[in-house]
Motif scaffolding. Structure first.
Motif, PDB file in Angstrom:
ATOM      1  N   SER A 181      83.068  85.675  11.771  1.00  0.00           N
ATOM      2  CA  SER A 181      82.328  84.493  12.217  1.00  0.00           C
ATOM      3  C   SER A 181      83.282  83.641  13.065  1.00  0.00           C
ATOM      4  CB  SER A 181      81.841  83.682  11.010  1.00  0.00           C
ATOM      5  OG  SER A 181      82.944  83.029  10.385  1.00  0.00           O
ATOM      6  N   PRO A 182      82.737  82.770  13.910  1.00  0.00           N
ATOM      7  CA  PRO A 182      83.620  81.920  14.719  1.00  0.00           C
ATOM      8  C   PRO A 182      84.624  81.119  13.874  1.00  0.00           C
ATOM      9  CG  PRO A 182      81.405  81.823  15.588  1.00  0.00           C
ATOM     10  CD  PRO A 182      81.325  82.605  14.294  1.00  0.00           C
ATOM     11  N   ALA A 183      84.185  80.594  12.746  1.00  0.00           N
ATOM     12  CA  ALA A 183      85.090  79.820  11.882  1.00  0.00           C
ATOM     13  C   ALA A 183      86.185  80.706  11.295  1.00  0.00           C
ATOM     14  CB  ALA A 183      84.312  79.147  10.758  1.00  0.00           C
ATOM     15  N   GLU A 184      85.821  81.912  10.840  1.00  0.00           N
ATOM     16  CA  GLU A 184      86.831  82.835  10.296  1.00  0.00           C
ATOM     17  C   GLU A 184      87.824  83.260  11.372  1.00  0.00           C
ATOM     18  OE1 GLU A 184      84.341  85.972   8.812  1.00  0.00           O
ATOM     19  OE2 GLU A 184      84.498  85.242   6.747  1.00  0.00           O
ATOM     20  N   LEU A 185      87.318  83.538  12.583  1.00  0.00           N
ATOM     21  CA  LEU A 185      88.196  83.941  13.675  1.00  0.00           C
ATOM     22  C   LEU A 185      89.174  82.825  14.013  1.00  0.00           C
ATOM     23  CD1 LEU A 185      89.117  85.901  15.869  1.00  0.00           C
ATOM     24  CD2 LEU A 185      87.288  84.988  17.332  1.00  0.00           C
ATOM     25  N   GLU A 186      88.683  81.599  14.068  1.00  0.00           N
ATOM     26  CA  GLU A 186      89.568  80.468  14.369  1.00  0.00           C
ATOM     27  C   GLU A 186      90.656  80.332  13.300  1.00  0.00           C
ATOM     28  OE1 GLU A 186      89.569  75.668  15.131  1.00  0.00           O
ATOM     29  OE2 GLU A 186      87.667  76.743  15.211  1.00  0.00           O
ATOM     30  N   GLN A 187      90.285  80.434  12.025  1.00  0.00           N
ATOM     31  CA  GLN A 187      91.282  80.316  10.958  1.00  0.00           C
ATOM     32  C   GLN A 187      92.282  81.466  11.012  1.00  0.00           C
ATOM     33  OE1 GLN A 187      89.187  79.689   7.282  1.00  0.00           O
ATOM     34  NE2 GLN A 187      88.775  77.562   7.776  1.00  0.00           N
ATOM     35  N   CYS A 188      91.815  82.643  11.320  1.00  0.00           N
ATOM     36  CA  CYS A 188      92.697  83.792  11.473  1.00  0.00           C
ATOM     37  C   CYS A 188      93.691  83.540  12.612  1.00  0.00           C
ATOM     38  CB  CYS A 188      91.877  85.046  11.732  1.00  0.00           C
ATOM     39  SG  CYS A 188      92.865  86.536  11.855  1.00  0.00           S
ATOM     40  N   CYS A 189      93.203  82.994  13.714  1.00  0.00           N
ATOM     41  CA  CYS A 189      94.061  82.721  14.864  1.00  0.00           C
ATOM     42  C   CYS A 189      95.074  81.611  14.566  1.00  0.00           C
ATOM     43  CB  CYS A 189      93.228  82.390  16.098  1.00  0.00           C
ATOM     44  SG  CYS A 189      92.383  83.857  16.766  1.00  0.00           S
ATOM     45  N   VAL A 190      94.698  80.647  13.731  1.00  0.00           N
ATOM     46  CA  VAL A 190      95.659  79.630  13.291  1.00  0.00           C
ATOM     47  C   VAL A 190      96.835  80.322  12.592  1.00  0.00           C
ATOM     48  CG1 VAL A 190      96.038  77.737  11.642  1.00  0.00           C
ATOM     49  CG2 VAL A 190      94.020  77.721  13.128  1.00  0.00           C
ATOM     50  N   GLY A 191      96.521  81.261  11.700  1.00  0.00           N
ATOM     51  CA  GLY A 191      97.571  82.007  11.010  1.00  0.00           C
ATOM     52  C   GLY A 191      98.395  82.865  11.955  1.00  0.00           C
ATOM     53  N   LEU A 192      97.735  83.482  12.917  1.00  0.00           N
ATOM     54  CA  LEU A 192      98.460  84.316  13.877  1.00  0.00           C
ATOM     55  C   LEU A 192      99.404  83.484  14.738  1.00  0.00           C
ATOM     56  CD1 LEU A 192      95.629  86.779  14.954  1.00  0.00           C
ATOM     57  CD2 LEU A 192      97.653  87.306  13.551  1.00  0.00           C
ATOM     58  N   VAL A 193      98.948  82.331  15.205  1.00  0.00           N
ATOM     59  CA  VAL A 193      99.818  81.466  16.008  1.00  0.00           C
ATOM     60  C   VAL A 193     101.016  81.011  15.166  1.00  0.00           C
ATOM     61  CG1 VAL A 193      99.972  79.229  17.176  1.00  0.00           C
ATOM     62  CG2 VAL A 193      98.051  80.762  17.643  1.00  0.00           C
ATOM     63  N   GLY A 194     100.778  80.697  13.897  1.00  0.00           N
ATOM     64  CA  GLY A 194     101.897  80.334  13.015  1.00  0.00           C
ATOM     65  C   GLY A 194     102.904  81.466  12.880  1.00  0.00           C
ATOM     66  N   ALA A 195     102.383  82.688  12.759  1.00  0.00           N
ATOM     67  CA  ALA A 195     103.270  83.853  12.673  1.00  0.00           C
ATOM     68  C   ALA A 195     104.036  84.034  13.983  1.00  0.00           C
ATOM     69  CB  ALA A 195     102.460  85.109  12.356  1.00  0.00           C
ATOM     70  N   GLY A 196     103.358  83.842  15.112  1.00  0.00           N
ATOM     71  CA  GLY A 196     104.022  83.944  16.409  1.00  0.00           C
ATOM     72  C   GLY A 196     105.123  82.911  16.571  1.00  0.00           C
ATOM     73  N   GLU A 197     104.865  81.698  16.090  1.00  0.00           N
ATOM     74  CA  GLU A 197     105.886  80.637  16.132  1.00  0.00           C
ATOM     75  C   GLU A 197     107.114  81.043  15.319  1.00  0.00           C
ATOM     76  OE1 GLU A 197     106.186  77.360  17.628  1.00  0.00           O
ATOM     77  OE2 GLU A 197     104.777  78.475  18.867  1.00  0.00           O
ATOM     78  N   ALA A 198     106.875  81.537  14.115  1.00  0.00           N
ATOM     79  CA  ALA A 198     107.983  81.936  13.243  1.00  0.00           C
ATOM     80  C   ALA A 198     108.769  83.095  13.850  1.00  0.00           C
ATOM     81  CB  ALA A 198     107.453  82.304  11.855  1.00  0.00           C
ATOM     82  N   LEU A 199     108.074  84.081  14.385  1.00  0.00           N
ATOM     83  CA  LEU A 199     108.759  85.229  14.982  1.00  0.00           C
ATOM     84  C   LEU A 199     109.529  84.830  16.239  1.00  0.00           C
ATOM     85  CD1 LEU A 199     106.003  87.921  14.445  1.00  0.00           C
ATOM     86  CD2 LEU A 199     108.338  88.015  13.510  1.00  0.00           C
ATOM     87  N   SER A 200     108.957  83.989  17.073  1.00  0.00           N
ATOM     88  CA  SER A 200     109.676  83.566  18.278  1.00  0.00           C
ATOM     89  C   SER A 200     110.892  82.717  17.925  1.00  0.00           C
ATOM     90  CB  SER A 200     108.749  82.820  19.247  1.00  0.00           C
ATOM     91  OG  SER A 200     108.296  81.611  18.701  1.00  0.00           O
ATOM     92  N   ALA A 201     110.782  81.880  16.899  1.00  0.00           N
ATOM     93  CA  ALA A 201     111.937  81.098  16.444  1.00  0.00           C
ATOM     94  C   ALA A 201     113.038  82.022  15.924  1.00  0.00           C
ATOM     95  CB  ALA A 201     111.520  80.098  15.368  1.00  0.00           C
ATOM     96  N   ALA A 202     112.656  83.103  15.243  1.00  0.00           N
ATOM     97  CA  ALA A 202     113.648  84.075  14.757  1.00  0.00           C
ATOM     98  C   ALA A 202     114.368  84.751  15.922  1.00  0.00           C
ATOM     99  CB  ALA A 202     112.970  85.115  13.865  1.00  0.00           C
ATOM    100  N   VAL A 203     113.644  85.036  16.995  1.00  0.00           N
ATOM    101  CA  VAL A 203     114.276  85.630  18.185  1.00  0.00           C
ATOM    102  C   VAL A 203     115.248  84.635  18.811  1.00  0.00           C
ATOM    103  CG1 VAL A 203     113.860  86.480  20.536  1.00  0.00           C
ATOM    104  CG2 VAL A 203     112.378  87.236  18.662  1.00  0.00           C
ATOM    105  N   VAL A 204     114.812  83.392  18.989  1.00  0.00           N
ATOM    106  CA  VAL A 204     115.659  82.360  19.600  1.00  0.00           C
ATOM    107  C   VAL A 204     116.932  82.153  18.777  1.00  0.00           C
ATOM    108  CG1 VAL A 204     115.793  79.886  20.117  1.00  0.00           C
ATOM    109  CG2 VAL A 204     113.785  81.193  20.821  1.00  0.00           C
ATOM    110  N   ARG A 205     116.818  82.224  17.461  1.00  0.00           N
ATOM    111  CA  ARG A 205     117.977  82.018  16.583  1.00  0.00           C
ATOM    112  C   ARG A 205     118.816  83.280  16.391  1.00  0.00           C
ATOM    113  NH1 ARG A 205     113.869  78.969  13.418  1.00  0.00           N
ATOM    114  NH2 ARG A 205     114.193  76.798  13.988  1.00  0.00           N
TER     115      ARG A 205
END
Length: 194
Positions: A145-169
């Motif tokens: 559903s649109p709401a589930e997809l949005e919440q899933c994408c919130v989690g994915l963006v958070g994971a992307g932030e964490a992974l990119s920070a790990a690369v930078v560090r």
């Protein structure tokens, strides 16, 4: 002949470019409006007129870096995407590469704004923009559903932030982060059978 006077948008870009150079060469702690004015060859009142305060400068720099990142990100995604696997791989590579390609600038400016209520609001605005982009790219591959997809994408963006920070560090290499993020995106789009 006297040099042409810069328009306000041109001057703002020059100041943001100079601010970014200061952060890269001297560190975020050295970025003040006075030092920016000196490095840019302008008077202090001009710098204050553009940004008001050091926090105002940092927030504009934060937004400006993010806008450059989002433009590069959208360019990478402009190709016609076919399968979920292909989409996830391009999305992960574009996200991690863009974030890692900034030499930690975004993280440095964010750290300089740490504890600022303004920073928290701007950071949330930028994350929301990224979530919307993820939703639009992944929607054709989702039965959620649109709401589930949005919440899933919130989690994915958070994971992307964490992974990119790990690369930078230096905690992981870019190809490893891309592979992990690709798998997370693919997994996030698959729904379990009823």
């Amino acid at each position: 002949m006297a040099p042409r006077r810069l328009s306000k948008p041109e001057r703002r870009r020059q100041l943001l470019d100079t601010a970014l150079r200061i952060i890269r060469e001297e560190g975020a702690d050295r970025l003040t409006l006075g030092h920016l004015a000196t490095r840019a060859g302008i008077s202090k009142p001009v710098a204050y007129d553009h940004f008001g305060t050091r926090s105002g400068l940092l927030i504009e720099l934060y937004r400006w870096i993010d806008a450059q990142w989002m433009n590069a990100f959208q360019d990478a995604l402009a190709t016609s995407l076919r399968s979920l696997e292909n989409t996830a791989e391009i999305l992960a590579a574009a996200y991690i590469h863009c974030a890692a390609d900034m030499n930690g600038d975004f993280h440095a400016v964010g750290a300089a704004l740490a504890g600022s209520e303004e920073k928290a609001a701007v950071f949330q605005e930028l994350l929301d923009n990224c979530v919307r982009l993820f939703v639009s790219v992944l929607e054709p591959h989702s039965s959620r559903s649109p709401a589930e997809l949005e919440q899933c994408c919130v989690g994915l963006v958070g994971a992307g932030e964490a992974l990119s920070a790990a690369v930078v560090r230096g905690r992981c290499r870019e190809p490893e982060a891309i592979k992990a993020f690709t798998l997370l995106i693919q997994g996030g789009m698959r729904t379990s059978p009823p």
